[in-house]
Design a protein around this motif. Structure first.
Motif, short mmCIF file in Angstrom:
data_model
loop_
_atom_site.label_atom_id
_atom_site.label_comp_id
_atom_site.label_asym_id
_atom_site.label_seq_id
_atom_site.Cartn_x
_atom_site.Cartn_y
_atom_site.Cartn_z
N ALA A 53 0.83 -1.21 0.00
CA ALA A 53 0.00 0.00 0.00
C ALA A 53 0.86 1.26 0.00
O ALA A 53 0.36 2.35 -0.24
N ASN A 54 2.16 1.10 0.25
CA ASN A 54 3.06 2.25 0.38
C ASN A 54 4.25 2.19 -0.57
O ASN A 54 5.28 2.80 -0.31
N LEU A 55 4.09 1.48 -1.68
CA LEU A 55 5.20 1.36 -2.63
C LEU A 55 5.62 2.72 -3.20
O LEU A 55 6.75 2.86 -3.67
N ASP A 56 4.73 3.70 -3.12
CA ASP A 56 5.08 5.04 -3.61
C ASP A 56 6.16 5.70 -2.75
O ASP A 56 6.92 6.52 -3.24
N ILE A 57 6.25 5.30 -1.47
CA ILE A 57 7.27 5.91 -0.60
C ILE A 57 8.29 4.90 -0.06
O ILE A 57 9.34 5.30 0.41
N LEU A 58 7.97 3.61 -0.13
CA LEU A 58 8.89 2.59 0.38
C LEU A 58 9.52 1.82 -0.77
O LEU A 58 8.82 1.26 -1.60
N LYS A 59 10.83 1.80 -0.80
CA LYS A 59 11.55 1.03 -1.82
C LYS A 59 12.06 -0.29 -1.23
O LYS A 59 12.31 -1.23 -1.96
N ASP A 60 12.22 -0.34 0.08
CA ASP A 60 12.75 -1.51 0.76
C ASP A 60 11.93 -1.72 2.03
O ASP A 60 11.85 -0.81 2.87
N PRO A 61 11.31 -2.88 2.20
CA PRO A 61 10.46 -3.09 3.38
C PRO A 61 11.23 -3.05 4.70
O PRO A 61 10.62 -2.89 5.75
N ASP A 62 12.55 -3.18 4.64
CA ASP A 62 13.35 -3.13 5.86
C ASP A 62 13.79 -1.71 6.22
O ASP A 62 14.42 -1.50 7.26
N LYS A 63 13.49 -0.75 5.35
CA LYS A 63 13.94 0.63 5.59
C LYS A 63 12.74 1.55 5.73
O LYS A 63 12.25 2.12 4.76
N ILE A 64 12.26 1.65 6.97
CA ILE A 64 11.23 2.63 7.30
C ILE A 64 11.83 3.53 8.38
O ILE A 64 12.71 3.10 9.13
#
Length: 75
Positions: A53-64
């Motif tokens: 749902a947040n692919l527009d701002i997240l490129k890597d699921p481990d980097k929030i």
């Protein structure tokens, strides 16, 4: 066709809480997608739903990062 056909029609949406509404979660220090999923959905394995749902701002699921605003889709 007009641009209107590409946009969702929100004209009949009523304000107020809804179980189908996407909510916004502000990331805090120490959070991970699986930790947020466990709190929101009761299952850490649902992290992928938040990520997608947040692919527009997240490129890597481990980097929030703290302060990021993530969309939490309805269950």
């Amino acid at each position: 066709m007009s641009d209107k056909d590409d946009m969702p029609d929100f004209s009949n949406v009523e304000s107020g809480a809804s179980s189908t509404a996407t909510k916004i979660y502000v990331v805090k220090a120490g959070d991970s997608l699986s930790k947020i999923a466990k709190a929101e959905y009761g299952s850490a394995n649902a992290w992928k739903k938040i990520y997608e749902a947040n692919l527009d701002i997240l490129k890597d699921p481990d980097k929030i990062f703290p302060g990021q605003k993530l969309k939490i889709p309805p269950q």
